[in-house]
Design a protein around this motif. Structure first.
Motif, PDB file in Angstrom:
ATOM      1  N   LEU A  21       0.358  -0.476  -0.143  1.00  0.00           N
ATOM      2  CA  LEU A  21       0.336   0.199   0.282  1.00  0.00           C
ATOM      3  C   LEU A  21       1.103   1.406  -0.400  1.00  0.00           C
ATOM      4  CD1 LEU A  21      -2.477  -1.322   2.137  1.00  0.00           C
ATOM      5  CD2 LEU A  21      -3.062  -1.105  -0.213  1.00  0.00           C
ATOM      6  N   LEU A  22       1.547   1.001   0.599  1.00  0.00           N
ATOM      7  CA  LEU A  22       2.864   2.389   0.889  1.00  0.00           C
ATOM      8  C   LEU A  22       3.957   2.103  -0.622  1.00  0.00           C
ATOM      9  CD1 LEU A  22       4.756   2.192   4.232  1.00  0.00           C
ATOM     10  CD2 LEU A  22       2.908   3.654   3.672  1.00  0.00           C
ATOM     11  N   ALA A  23       3.944   1.429  -0.766  1.00  0.00           N
ATOM     12  CA  ALA A  23       4.396   1.200  -2.516  1.00  0.00           C
ATOM     13  C   ALA A  23       3.247   2.113  -3.674  1.00  0.00           C
ATOM     14  CB  ALA A  23       4.548  -0.009  -3.171  1.00  0.00           C
ATOM     15  N   ALA A  24       1.962   1.670  -3.021  1.00  0.00           N
ATOM     16  CA  ALA A  24       1.253   2.730  -4.680  1.00  0.00           C
ATOM     17  C   ALA A  24       1.259   3.720  -4.273  1.00  0.00           C
ATOM     18  CB  ALA A  24      -0.227   1.643  -4.110  1.00  0.00           C
ATOM     19  N   ALA A  25       1.047   4.280  -2.747  1.00  0.00           N
ATOM     20  CA  ALA A  25       1.280   5.958  -2.921  1.00  0.00           C
ATOM     21  C   ALA A  25       2.261   6.338  -2.661  1.00  0.00           C
ATOM     22  CB  ALA A  25       1.010   6.135  -0.968  1.00  0.00           C
ATOM     23  N   ARG A  26       3.503   6.006  -3.358  1.00  0.00           N
ATOM     24  CA  ARG A  26       4.483   6.010  -3.810  1.00  0.00           C
ATOM     25  C   ARG A  26       4.208   6.460  -5.075  1.00  0.00           C
ATOM     26  NH1 ARG A  26       9.929   6.125  -2.124  1.00  0.00           N
ATOM     27  NH2 ARG A  26      11.214   7.215  -3.829  1.00  0.00           N
ATOM     28  N   HIS A  27       3.793   5.624  -5.658  1.00  0.00           N
ATOM     29  CA  HIS A  27       4.050   5.201  -7.209  1.00  0.00           C
ATOM     30  C   HIS A  27       2.994   6.951  -7.387  1.00  0.00           C
ATOM     31  CE1 HIS A  27       4.310   4.696 -11.145  1.00  0.00           C
ATOM     32  NE2 HIS A  27       2.438   4.150 -11.443  1.00  0.00           N
ATOM     33  N   LEU A  28       1.706   7.335  -6.466  1.00  0.00           N
ATOM     34  CA  LEU A  28       1.484   8.600  -6.946  1.00  0.00           C
ATOM     35  C   LEU A  28       2.026   9.685  -6.693  1.00  0.00           C
ATOM     36  CD1 LEU A  28      -2.411   7.792  -5.512  1.00  0.00           C
ATOM     37  CD2 LEU A  28      -1.822   7.678  -7.587  1.00  0.00           C
ATOM     38  N   LEU A  29       2.608  10.170  -5.617  1.00  0.00           N
ATOM     39  CA  LEU A  29       3.925  10.558  -5.017  1.00  0.00           C
ATOM     40  C   LEU A  29       4.488  11.103  -6.117  1.00  0.00           C
ATOM     41  CD1 LEU A  29       4.484  13.132  -3.168  1.00  0.00           C
ATOM     42  CD2 LEU A  29       5.719  10.960  -2.156  1.00  0.00           C
ATOM     43  N   GLU A  30       5.245   9.987  -7.031  1.00  0.00           N
ATOM     44  CA  GLU A  30       6.320   9.948  -7.383  1.00  0.00           C
ATOM     45  C   GLU A  30       5.479  11.082  -9.089  1.00  0.00           C
ATOM     46  OE1 GLU A  30       9.261   9.646  -7.584  1.00  0.00           O
ATOM     47  OE2 GLU A  30       9.484   7.957  -6.844  1.00  0.00           O
TER      48      GLU A  30
END
Length: 213
Positions: A21-30
């Protein structure tokens, strides 16, 4: 929509699911800003229900803090000094790595440093800087610099200076990256010299820092 692999339709351990889930959020943040990292948006990105994110992180604020804490830990992993290098080489490598990281992940770093998100976010930024300051101070004192309040404040001031210079350069790249790295490295030596206030002691220190003594 591109999703991080392994999120949807896969049974994971709680720690692994949290990481996904954190990886999915990081994908958006990028691709955007921390304001784009909303529980509903991340849930859609990951192909899960918003309730799952609330289960793991408690609230929108708690989730964003977890995202930025993971990013700060990643930055520290990149900047961790190599003990096989002389202190001066560690400094140079650290500046180069910092500039490279901020250039590759500008929105992530801006979120860590510039987010007006309350005391917990400010604490995260301060603790990240404190870790970097501790590493740099340890390298300097190991090379012979006295552990004085002046040195502590000089190191803290230099880290703030480097951060601001690099972020300004991102907006206005008026010099080559190599010149930017040289500027930050050179300024570190100059501010340490000011903290020592002793030219002979500074010369002995720089010889050791650069592996000549």
């Amino acid at each position: 929509m591109v999703r991080p692999p392994g999120v949807r339709g896969t049974r994971l351990l709680p720690s692994d699911r949290r990481g996904q889930l954190l990886a999915a959020a990081r994908h958006l943040l990028e691709r955007g800003t921390i304001d784009d990292v909303r529980i509903e948006t991340v849930a859609a990105e990951a192909g899960v229900s918003p309730g799952l994110l609330f289960h793991y992180f408690g609230s929108q604020r708690g989730f964003r803090h977890a995202v930025l804490r993971a990013a700060a830990e990643e930055l520290l992993d990149h900047l961790r000094p190599d003990p096989s290098l002389a202190p001066g080489e560690q400094l140079r490598a650290g500046v180069e790595t910092f500039v490279e990281y901020v250039c590759r992940h500008p929105d992530v770093y801006l979120a860590i440093t510039r987010l007006d998100g309350g005391s917990d976010m400010r604490t995260l930024h301060r603790s990240t800087r404190a870790t970097l300051a501790g590493w740099l101070t340890e390298g300097l004192t190991t090379a012979g610099a006295p552990a004085t309040p002046a040195l502590t404040m000089a190191v803290a001031g230099w880290l703030a200076y480097m951060e601001e210079v690099v972020l300004t350069w991102l907006d206005q790249p008026a010099m080559d990256r190599a010149d930017l790295v040289n500027l930050c490295e050179r300024t570190c030596y100059q501010i340490v010299m000011a903290a020592l206030n002793d030219s002979e002691q500074y010369e002995r220190l720089t010889d050791r820092v650069r592996g000549r003594g």
